[in-house]
Enzyme design. Structure first.
Site, PDB file in Angstrom:
ATOM      1  N   HIS A 187      59.852 112.550 106.634  1.00  0.00           N
ATOM      2  CA  HIS A 187      60.291 112.932 107.982  1.00  0.00           C
ATOM      3  C   HIS A 187      61.793 112.978 108.098  1.00  0.00           C
ATOM      4  O   HIS A 187      62.342 113.720 108.896  1.00  0.00           O
ATOM      5  CB  HIS A 187      59.642 112.028 109.015  1.00  0.00           C
ATOM      6  CG  HIS A 187      58.206 112.374 109.208  1.00  0.00           C
ATOM      7  ND1 HIS A 187      57.197 111.721 108.577  1.00  0.00           N
ATOM      8  CD2 HIS A 187      57.634 113.397 109.885  1.00  0.00           C
ATOM      9  CE1 HIS A 187      56.051 112.290 108.868  1.00  0.00           C
ATOM     10  NE2 HIS A 187      56.288 113.310 109.658  1.00  0.00           N
ATOM     11  N   CYS A 485      52.740 126.162 108.419  1.00  0.00           N
ATOM     12  CA  CYS A 485      53.730 125.520 109.280  1.00  0.00           C
ATOM     13  C   CYS A 485      54.324 124.302 108.574  1.00  0.00           C
ATOM     14  O   CYS A 485      55.016 123.510 109.173  1.00  0.00           O
ATOM     15  CB  CYS A 485      53.137 125.132 110.621  1.00  0.00           C
ATOM     16  SG  CYS A 485      51.834 123.915 110.516  1.00  0.00           S
TER      17      CYS A 485
END
Lengths: 550, 91
Positions: A187, A485
């Site tokens: 992340h 995505c």
């Protein structure tokens, strides 16, 4: 003139930047307790450390250009200088604790009452921890932890960055990120891309570079040059900017040179990201992550709060497609209100859509909020679920979506089981969206946070491309859209291959979009299919890349 | 000892900005003021951490207490401040 040292890591966000390197200091560890002989002196030591923290925060507040930020810093300063805190320190010293431990214990007492109060206060616990860590660092003679605030632009180096650190970065001050560990799909890397900061992860040796050394960071190749001279650094940065400007000059919908359309969409976390998507002429949102609204919450956000957050994005994207993903929590994104502690292996545990097995109400509320926000804005809203593995899960989800009055239901392809059954899945849902980060993780059994396994998480791995191809074929056969995505969509060189595999839309951080648009404009649809065949047939990722790029 | 009981008026409760405004006012007062929720232990009104730790929400009744010259006036001023919606004070 110092010698130039070249380090190499994994480039996770393209861009070239140069600046002095500064490190993020670690959170200080508490040393063993020492016996206190002079209690008054110990209290005085603690008091002066806290005063130093107050001064530091006030100085930062004075420098802050944003009034809200300044106010938050002043409130933090007030807490660090609180008399009640010092009273607590004194009590602990009188009970035998040394200054460091007394400070830590005094903050701990307030931490407990904040946590007990729940809600807003529980969310402020991080502020208390930050103050505690600063005071402890001062007492131990270490630099205060956190992002450096030198007052001039710099390249930030760290062992790894917590999402909270990266979210707090000022992109006007931080020129680039380099971390010693971390994977390309962590992340931290994703956030770096969202901020458009050139970033290199998994770069051994970066922490050995002396503070303040001029470094040149290339976020595409993963190369970090330390000790380079100013003139050479400036020339490299200027050259890279010229290439990026040429790509940015191209606008309009995504298409190949022979006019085969590929939707270019943006990944967003909130309405704040929409202007960046507009700037690069995104044709809509391919991934609206809703978990940002839920992160760090001790209670589930209510229906109205959710409607408001979704409506903001839907309104800003009026007339365009918005693919919204239902809550993707669990694993590396634990949510306090879900009480998910104690899973032996959270990545293989209750996460994504699986949360609905235990808490169906969370999904129902979310779908109701999405439907309400859609009704208020008239946006072209598509809804998809994360972590779907079976046809039954997909059918149940699609039924719930339609039940809520929403017209388009889709699922994410993140596990091999789903990719293999793409054709059956498209029998019960309207579209697929491939999350390449998780699909890599589960296909190669390699934790996406694990930098040491970065080669397995390479989106050019032929096995990964083959699974994407199964989905693309299923989409072509059913005449239904199949998007990507995951971060692979942001790789300009890979875009033609994904299109050749049958992918009809690519969704990415807005910063990556111009380069992807330019890459597609340079090939025909037939080129895409040919390159895709070569890549899938390659024995390994490096050969696949070489076959496609040449 | 003079006391005042008042319901917190701020939308976010006695948190963040409203707490800061109240604590600053209490610190500037000429007498020492304590604040408590219900029968819980009174805490110094000029301690930001203690005031936050009360966890007072909008509508929570809090009791102020002070003694000495100007106590009545101080309590009235602080009570009025608590009753106002300080979140909305500067639009």
């Amino acid at each position: 003139m110092a010698e130039v040292v070249s380090l190499s890591g994994i480039g996770v966000c393209a861009g070239v930047a140069a600046g002095p390197l500064l490190r993020i200091a670690d959170v200080p560890a508490l040393p063993p307790m020492v016996a206190v002989t002079d209690a008054e002196a110990e209290v005085a030591r603690a008091s002066s450390a806290l005063a130093e923290v107050v001064t530091f925060l006030e100085r930062r507040a004075d420098r802050a250009t944003d009034e809200t930020v300044a106010e938050v810093l002043r409130a933090e300063a007030m807490m660090a200088g609180d008399e009640a805190l010092l009273d607590g320190v004194r009590e602990h010293v009188e009970e035998g604790a040394d200054a460091v431990h007394a400070v830590s214990l005094a903050f701990g007492a307030f931490r407990e009452s904040f946590e007990a109060a729940g809600g807003y206060l529980a969310e402020r616990v991080a502020d208390l921890d930050d103050l505690r860590n600063r005071a402890v660092a001062v007492l131990l003679g270490q630099p205060m932890p956190g992002i450096p605030q030198p007052g001039h632009p710099f390249v930030l180096a760290a062992k790894d960055l917590a999402p909270a650190d990266t979210a707090d970065l000022d992109p006007a001050q931080v020129l680039a990120l380099v971390t010693e560990v971390g994977g390309p799909t962590s992340h931290t890397a994703i956030l770096a891309r969202a901020l458009g900061l050139p970033a290199v992860v998994s770069c051994p040796g970066v922490l050995a570079i002396a503070e303040g050394t001029l470094v040149l960071v290339d976020g595409a190749t993963g190369r970090v040059d330390a000790g380079i001279d100013q003139v050479a650094a400036e020339a490299a940065v200027r050259g890279a900017a010229e290439v990026a400007a040429a790509a940015a000059a191209l606008t309009g919908p995504g298409q190949t040179s022979d006019g085969y359309g590929v939707k270019l969409l943006a990944n967003v976390g909130s309405a704040k990201n929409v202007p960046a998507a507009d700037e690069v002429h995104a044709e809509g949102v391919g991934l609206f992550r809703t978990e940002l609204l839920f992160l760090d919450r001790t209670r589930e956000p209510g229906l109205d709060e959710q409607v408001e957050a979704y409506r903001e994005v839907f309104s800003a994207m009026a007339g365009r497609r918005v693919v919204i993903r239902t809550l993707d929590a669990g694993a590396d994104k634990p949510l306090p209100f879900l009480n998910q502690e104690g899973e032996p292996n959270p990545a293989l545990g209750v996460r994504g859509l699986r949360i609905a097995r235990q808490r169906p109400d969370v999904l129902t509320t979310q779908l109701a909020a999405i439907a309400e926000a859609r009704a208020q804005t008239g946006a072209d809203v598509w809804v998809m679920a994360p972590m779907v593995s079976t046809i039954t899960e997909a059918a149940t989800f699609a039924a719930a979506v339609h039940e809520a009055g929403l017209p388009r239901a889709g699922v994410m392809i993140e596990v091999p089981a789903a990719a293999l059954r793409a054709r059956d899945l498209l029998g019960v849902v309207d579209f697929l969206s491939i999350g390449t980060n998780d699909l890599s993780q589960y296909t190669f059994a390699a934790d996406r946070m694990c930098g040491a396994l970065a080669d397995l998480l390479d989106p050019w791995q032929p096995a990964l491309l083959q699974l994407i191809g199964i989905c693309g074929e299923a989409g072509r056969a059913a005449g239904k859209p199949v998007g990507v995505c995951g971060e692979a969509a942001a790789d300009a060189a890979l875009a033609p291959i994904l299109v050749g595999l049958g992918v009809t839309s690519l969704s990415m951080s807005p910063r990556a979009l111009p380069a992807v648009r330019a890459a597609l404009a340079g090939v025909t649809e037939a080129d895409c299919r040919r390159l895709a065949e070569l890549a899938v047939a390659a024995p390994d990722a490096a050969t696949a890349r070489k076959a496609a790029i040449g | 000892m003079p006391t005042r009981t008042v319901a917190v008026g701020s939308a976010s409760g006695l948190h963040a900005r409203p707490a800061k405004i109240f604590v600053e006012a209490a610190a500037a007062a000429p007498v020492k003021v304590t604040i408590r929720v219900g029968d819980k232990k009174p805490v110094p009104a000029k301690s930001m951490l203690s005031v936050l730790a009360l966890g007072a929400k909008q509508g929570t009744e809090v009791t102020l207490e002070a003694e000495g010259d100007g106590a009545e006036q101080t309590l009235s001023d602080l009570a009025a401040l608590l009753a106002t919606d300080l979140d909305a004070s500067d639009g």
